[in-house]
Write a protein that holds these residues in place. Sequence first.
Motif, PDB file in Angstrom:
ATOM      1  N   GLY A 259      46.765  -9.492 -45.720  1.00 22.56           N
ATOM      2  CA  GLY A 259      48.707  -9.147 -45.853  1.00 22.56           C
ATOM      3  C   GLY A 259      48.630  -7.806 -46.404  1.00 22.56           C
ATOM      4  N   GLN A 260      47.543  -7.470 -47.572  1.00 22.11           N
ATOM      5  CA  GLN A 260      48.099  -6.546 -48.592  1.00 22.11           C
ATOM      6  C   GLN A 260      47.469  -4.728 -48.028  1.00 22.11           C
ATOM      7  OE1 GLN A 260      46.510  -9.044 -52.399  1.00 22.11           O
ATOM      8  NE2 GLN A 260      44.949  -8.770 -50.464  1.00 22.11           N
ATOM      9  N   SER A 261      48.799  -4.758 -46.719  1.00 21.01           N
ATOM     10  CA  SER A 261      48.579  -3.355 -46.234  1.00 21.01           C
ATOM     11  C   SER A 261      50.116  -2.965 -46.126  1.00 21.01           C
ATOM     12  CB  SER A 261      47.649  -4.000 -44.864  1.00 21.01           C
ATOM     13  OG  SER A 261      48.181  -2.750 -43.993  1.00 21.01           O
ATOM     14  N   CYS A 262      49.952  -1.502 -46.513  1.00 19.00           N
ATOM     15  CA  CYS A 262      51.550  -0.633 -45.886  1.00 19.00           C
ATOM     16  C   CYS A 262      52.027  -0.642 -44.948  1.00 19.00           C
ATOM     17  CB  CYS A 262      51.648   0.740 -46.715  1.00 19.00           C
ATOM     18  SG  CYS A 262      50.756   0.292 -48.106  1.00 19.00           S
ATOM     19  N   ALA A 264      50.631  -2.771 -42.888  1.00 22.59           N
ATOM     20  CA  ALA A 264      50.620  -3.837 -41.205  1.00 22.59           C
ATOM     21  C   ALA A 264      51.915  -4.788 -40.513  1.00 22.59           C
ATOM     22  CB  ALA A 264      50.319  -5.606 -42.613  1.00 22.59           C
ATOM     23  N   ALA A 265      52.121  -5.361 -39.320  1.00 23.40           N
ATOM     24  CA  ALA A 265      52.881  -5.997 -38.733  1.00 23.40           C
ATOM     25  C   ALA A 265      53.292  -6.779 -39.940  1.00 23.40           C
ATOM     26  CB  ALA A 265      52.549  -6.019 -37.749  1.00 23.40           C
ATOM     27  N   LYS A 266      54.768  -6.664 -40.170  1.00 25.34           N
ATOM     28  CA  LYS A 266      55.065  -7.915 -41.527  1.00 25.34           C
ATOM     29  C   LYS A 266      56.175  -8.472 -41.123  1.00 25.34           C
ATOM     30  CE  LYS A 266      53.721  -5.012 -44.996  1.00 25.34           C
ATOM     31  NZ  LYS A 266      53.659  -4.107 -44.694  1.00 25.34           N
ATOM     32  N   ARG A 267      57.338  -7.754 -39.475  1.00 23.74           N
ATOM     33  CA  ARG A 267      58.416  -7.856 -38.928  1.00 23.74           C
ATOM     34  C   ARG A 267      57.923  -8.123 -37.182  1.00 23.74           C
ATOM     35  NH1 ARG A 267      62.955  -5.405 -39.398  1.00 23.74           N
ATOM     36  NH2 ARG A 267      61.921  -3.473 -39.739  1.00 23.74           N
ATOM     37  N   GLN A 339      47.335 -19.760 -48.122  1.00 24.77           N
ATOM     38  CA  GLN A 339      47.502 -20.076 -46.786  1.00 24.77           C
ATOM     39  C   GLN A 339      48.409 -19.515 -45.813  1.00 24.77           C
ATOM     40  OE1 GLN A 339      48.852 -24.391 -45.208  1.00 24.77           O
ATOM     41  NE2 GLN A 339      47.514 -24.179 -43.958  1.00 24.77           N
ATOM     42  N   PRO A 340      47.869 -18.752 -44.834  1.00 24.75           N
ATOM     43  CA  PRO A 340      49.084 -17.337 -44.462  1.00 24.75           C
ATOM     44  C   PRO A 340      49.975 -18.630 -44.032  1.00 24.75           C
ATOM     45  CG  PRO A 340      46.587 -17.427 -43.159  1.00 24.75           C
ATOM     46  CD  PRO A 340      46.913 -19.252 -44.314  1.00 24.75           C
ATOM     47  N   PRO A 360      50.050 -12.490 -47.288  1.00 24.32           N
ATOM     48  CA  PRO A 360      49.693 -13.753 -45.382  1.00 24.32           C
ATOM     49  C   PRO A 360      50.771 -13.848 -45.251  1.00 24.32           C
ATOM     50  CG  PRO A 360      48.639 -14.608 -47.329  1.00 24.32           C
ATOM     51  CD  PRO A 360      49.273 -13.093 -48.130  1.00 24.32           C
ATOM     52  N   LEU A 361      51.728 -12.922 -45.155  1.00 23.59           N
ATOM     53  CA  LEU A 361      53.494 -13.757 -44.245  1.00 23.59           C
ATOM     54  C   LEU A 361      53.773 -12.981 -43.433  1.00 23.59           C
ATOM     55  CD1 LEU A 361      56.500 -14.515 -46.532  1.00 23.59           C
ATOM     56  CD2 LEU A 361      56.724 -13.983 -45.198  1.00 23.59           C
ATOM     57  N   ALA A 362      53.777 -14.079 -42.311  1.00 20.24           N
ATOM     58  CA  ALA A 362      54.984 -12.900 -40.956  1.00 20.24           C
ATOM     59  C   ALA A 362      56.496 -13.652 -40.777  1.00 20.24           C
ATOM     60  CB  ALA A 362      53.493 -13.251 -39.544  1.00 20.24           C
TER      61      ALA A 362
END
Length: 451
Positions: A259-262, A264-267, A339-340, A360-362
């Motif tokens: 999850g450590q990507s600028c 990344a799909a976050k929302r 844990q994701p 890792p938080l969606a």
Amino acid sequence: MRFTSVNPYTQEKIKSYPVLSTQSLDRKLKQADRAFADWAALSLEERMAYFRKVAAHLRSEKQRYGELITAEMGKTLKEAMAEVEKCAVGCDYYLEHAPRFLADLTIKTEAQKSFVAYQPLGTVLAVMPWNFPFWQVFRFAIPSLLAGNVGVLKHATNVSGCSLAIEQVFRSCGFPEDVFQSLLMESKTVEHVLKDARVKAVTLTGSEKAGASVASIAGSQIKKSVLELGGSDALIVLADADLAKAAEVAAHSRMQNAGQSCIAAKRFIIEKTVKQEFTERVLSHIQAIQQGDPRAEATTMGPVARLDLADEIERQCAETVRQGARLLHGGNRDGCNIQPILLDKVKPGMTAFQEETFGPLAVIIEAKDEQDAIKLANQSNYGLGSALWTQDRERADRLARQIQAGSVFVNSLMRSDPRVPFGGVKLSGFGRELAEVGMKEFLNIKTVWID
């Protein structure tokens, strides 16, 4: 003072590195300035010959560099080796296109001859993050050095081994001394370096706070800066989307590199009529993630890079749940291994909606219709990347233009690609990396008029 690299999976110390003194930094800047004159004087073809060696070297040493990346910041070995390959691909791209990008541009005027020439500025300072410790550096270094600039790197302290290894790549490929230097220095020393007259420009990828600081220093010195400051990227799924594919790509986009990507799909902003089905599908993909030793073949997600980063994700998750969100999955933690996490019923104003979540938080956000989805996507201080899922191409074209972001990927994984510009708007920064425009960010675009 020394920087220490720590394996985030085991918390074992890898190695410590001495920090450069102010006197040593000044000496290295003097060396870079001297190196620039000779490097810029080479023909483009001569500089290209060095980068052909870089591409071959990266591919031949992919395993070794991948293992170093995995040890220092925790991404899976498969992801780390793919990152090194991406650097080689970046070399391939600019080797093919640099002659056209850097060629004089003839302008028809009443002059006997008028043209635009693209010339290097000098020493460029790169302040780079740890999450893609090779790619972030090479996507700056390849176009900048190929165009005739020289580079000095201030890398994140937890990947000091990677920083020195990158310098060694250039040395191993026979580059002239001091064309690229890794400077192991504290963040507080960036101001001293940036104010040095021999440093002509700066590029930074990092936090909003770091970007604001560097931009203000660069501005006070009238120096060019390019900032990439992360984001809270929206992934919009409309009712006519291919839900199976959208859910698969969404999970991959959010959870790759832990999850450590600028970008990344976050929302995840999902139209109401398909929200339940999409949620069930994406949850099944997240539940299938295999955590463990990032060197193991079966592992699909490693740890986050540092304990303080894990603390931050825990805070953001807990606050968002207290604000009314529903925890659907994850959150258990062992050191840097998280844990994701998947949260539902997230709304504007909640922590995980407003802040960048770098781990890792969606989150699932419900939209009433397409215009509500666009409104929710734009209801952010950030604007780096975004994704839109719909099978109607005319609709996609229309809506993509309404999203406030530096890029919109329709029915595809959000990513950086050497062929297209990369960067953001709003608090995600300014300027662009990659492609032709990225190569020209640190050049003197000089008009020449001859009567």
